[in-house]
Design a protein around this motif. Structure first.
Motif, short mmCIF file in Angstrom:
data_model
loop_
_atom_site.label_atom_id
_atom_site.label_comp_id
_atom_site.label_asym_id
_atom_site.label_seq_id
_atom_site.Cartn_x
_atom_site.Cartn_y
_atom_site.Cartn_z
N LYS A 1 7.07 -2.61 25.69
CA LYS A 1 7.63 -3.86 25.17
C LYS A 1 9.15 -3.86 25.08
N SER A 2 9.77 -2.70 25.26
CA SER A 2 11.22 -2.62 25.06
C SER A 2 11.99 -2.32 26.34
N VAL A 3 11.33 -2.44 27.50
CA VAL A 3 11.98 -2.11 28.77
C VAL A 3 12.82 -3.29 29.24
N VAL A 4 14.06 -3.04 29.55
CA VAL A 4 14.94 -4.05 30.13
C VAL A 4 15.52 -3.49 31.42
N LEU A 5 15.94 -4.38 32.30
CA LEU A 5 16.57 -3.99 33.55
C LEU A 5 18.00 -4.48 33.55
N GLU A 6 18.93 -3.56 33.68
CA GLU A 6 20.34 -3.91 33.79
C GLU A 6 20.69 -3.99 35.27
N GLY A 7 20.96 -5.20 35.74
CA GLY A 7 21.19 -5.42 37.15
C GLY A 7 22.47 -4.78 37.65
N ASP A 8 22.55 -4.65 38.96
CA ASP A 8 23.74 -4.06 39.56
C ASP A 8 24.91 -5.03 39.50
N ARG A 9 26.09 -4.54 39.81
CA ARG A 9 27.30 -5.36 39.70
C ARG A 9 27.41 -6.35 40.86
N GLU A 10 26.99 -5.94 42.05
CA GLU A 10 27.19 -6.78 43.23
C GLU A 10 26.34 -8.04 43.19
N HIS A 11 25.08 -7.93 42.77
CA HIS A 11 24.18 -9.08 42.82
C HIS A 11 23.94 -9.72 41.46
N SER A 12 23.96 -8.92 40.39
CA SER A 12 23.59 -9.44 39.07
C SER A 12 24.71 -9.41 38.07
N SER A 13 25.88 -8.92 38.46
CA SER A 13 27.05 -8.85 37.57
C SER A 13 26.75 -8.05 36.30
N GLY A 14 25.82 -7.10 36.38
CA GLY A 14 25.51 -6.26 35.24
C GLY A 14 24.69 -6.93 34.17
N GLY A 15 24.06 -8.07 34.46
CA GLY A 15 23.24 -8.77 33.47
C GLY A 15 21.95 -8.03 33.17
N GLN A 16 21.41 -8.28 31.97
CA GLN A 16 20.17 -7.64 31.55
C GLN A 16 19.05 -8.67 31.41
N ILE A 17 17.82 -8.21 31.67
CA ILE A 17 16.66 -9.08 31.51
C ILE A 17 15.47 -8.22 31.08
N PRO A 18 14.66 -8.68 30.13
CA PRO A 18 13.46 -7.93 29.75
C PRO A 18 12.44 -7.92 30.88
N LEU A 19 11.63 -6.87 30.91
CA LEU A 19 10.61 -6.72 31.95
C LEU A 19 9.22 -6.83 31.36
N ASP A 20 8.34 -7.53 32.07
CA ASP A 20 6.92 -7.60 31.73
C ASP A 20 6.16 -6.72 32.72
N LEU A 21 5.65 -5.60 32.25
CA LEU A 21 5.00 -4.61 33.11
C LEU A 21 3.48 -4.70 33.06
N SER A 22 2.93 -5.79 32.55
CA SER A 22 1.49 -5.88 32.36
C SER A 22 0.72 -5.96 33.68
N GLU A 23 1.36 -6.41 34.76
CA GLU A 23 0.67 -6.53 36.04
C GLU A 23 0.67 -5.23 36.85
N LEU A 24 1.42 -4.24 36.41
CA LEU A 24 1.45 -2.96 37.13
C LEU A 24 0.27 -2.10 36.69
N LYS A 25 -0.37 -1.45 37.67
CA LYS A 25 -1.49 -0.57 37.35
C LYS A 25 -1.01 0.72 36.71
N GLU A 26 0.07 1.28 37.22
CA GLU A 26 0.62 2.51 36.65
C GLU A 26 2.12 2.54 36.92
N TYR A 27 2.84 3.17 36.02
CA TYR A 27 4.28 3.30 36.17
C TYR A 27 4.76 4.42 35.25
#
Length: 205
Positions: free
Chosen positions: A151-177
């Protein structure tokens, strides 16, 4: 009213310890009743290791310097100036911006490796809402000070495409990680609201 002076305790004149009453049951289980008798330690003043050198490095001590140089002699710097220290330098000192620059460069380098290895298309921004699945690149982070969980996983995007922005991740559809903070990954998912990305595929380095 009598004033009692506090007695100073040193290794030569130890402070007398309070003796337990004979009626106390704890006296039966004191360390003195179980510990074997040992040889008493030597006096503090009669120790033989006062000021003694116990370890030394190198055989030359106090090298002597001699020469005929005059007052006008100046040292000459060998090698380019950018490779030699000519002024005071803070050892093991790093600026936060320099560290950040190295981390961003590392994300771009591993992103190119992920793109070529998994044959991915161009990366998209993590901040733009999209109804179609897109592939984004970034670094795994945690939105709190606690341990990383689903519930606490976020993705910090790269500088070139995302300008370092952050977004929370929903991992419920992944079978394993298996993720850890600081891990650089490429994700495929949808971001319909622009506030959370639902991950469908995970590409690891």
């Amino acid at each position: 009213q009598r004033s009692q002076k506090r007695s100073n305790s040193t290794p030569e004149t130890p402070r007398p310890k309070r003796t337990l009453s004979s009626r106390s049951p704890y006296a039966l289980f004191s360390p003195n009743s179980f510990s074997p008798s040992v040889t008493p330690s030597q006096k503090y003043t009669s120790r033989s290791s006062r000021g003694e050198v116990v370890a030394s490095f190198g055989s030359v001590q106090g090298p002597s310097w001699s020469g005929r140089g005059g007052a006008g002699s100046t040292p000459k710097l060998f090698g380019p100036p950018e490779e030699n220290l000519t002024k005071s330098y803070k050892f093991m000192f790093q600026k936060a911006l320099d560290v950040r620059e190295v981390l961003l460069w590392r994300i771009e380098e591993l992103g190119d490796a992920l793109k070529s290895h998994h044959h991915l298309e161009e990366f998209a921004s993590v901040l733009l809402p999209t109804q179609e699945p897109v592939t984004v690149l970034g670094q795994i982070g945690c939105d709190s000070n606690g341990k990383l969980n689903a519930k606490s996983v976020v993705l910090e995007g790269d500088r070139e495409h995302s300008s370092g922005g952050q977004i929370p991740l929903d991992l419920s559809e992944l079978k394993e990680y298996s993720l850890f903070p600081g891990q650089i990954v490429a994700l495929e998912g949808t971001n319909s609201t622009g506030r959370m990305m639902v991950v469908s595929k995970l590409y690891e380095v």
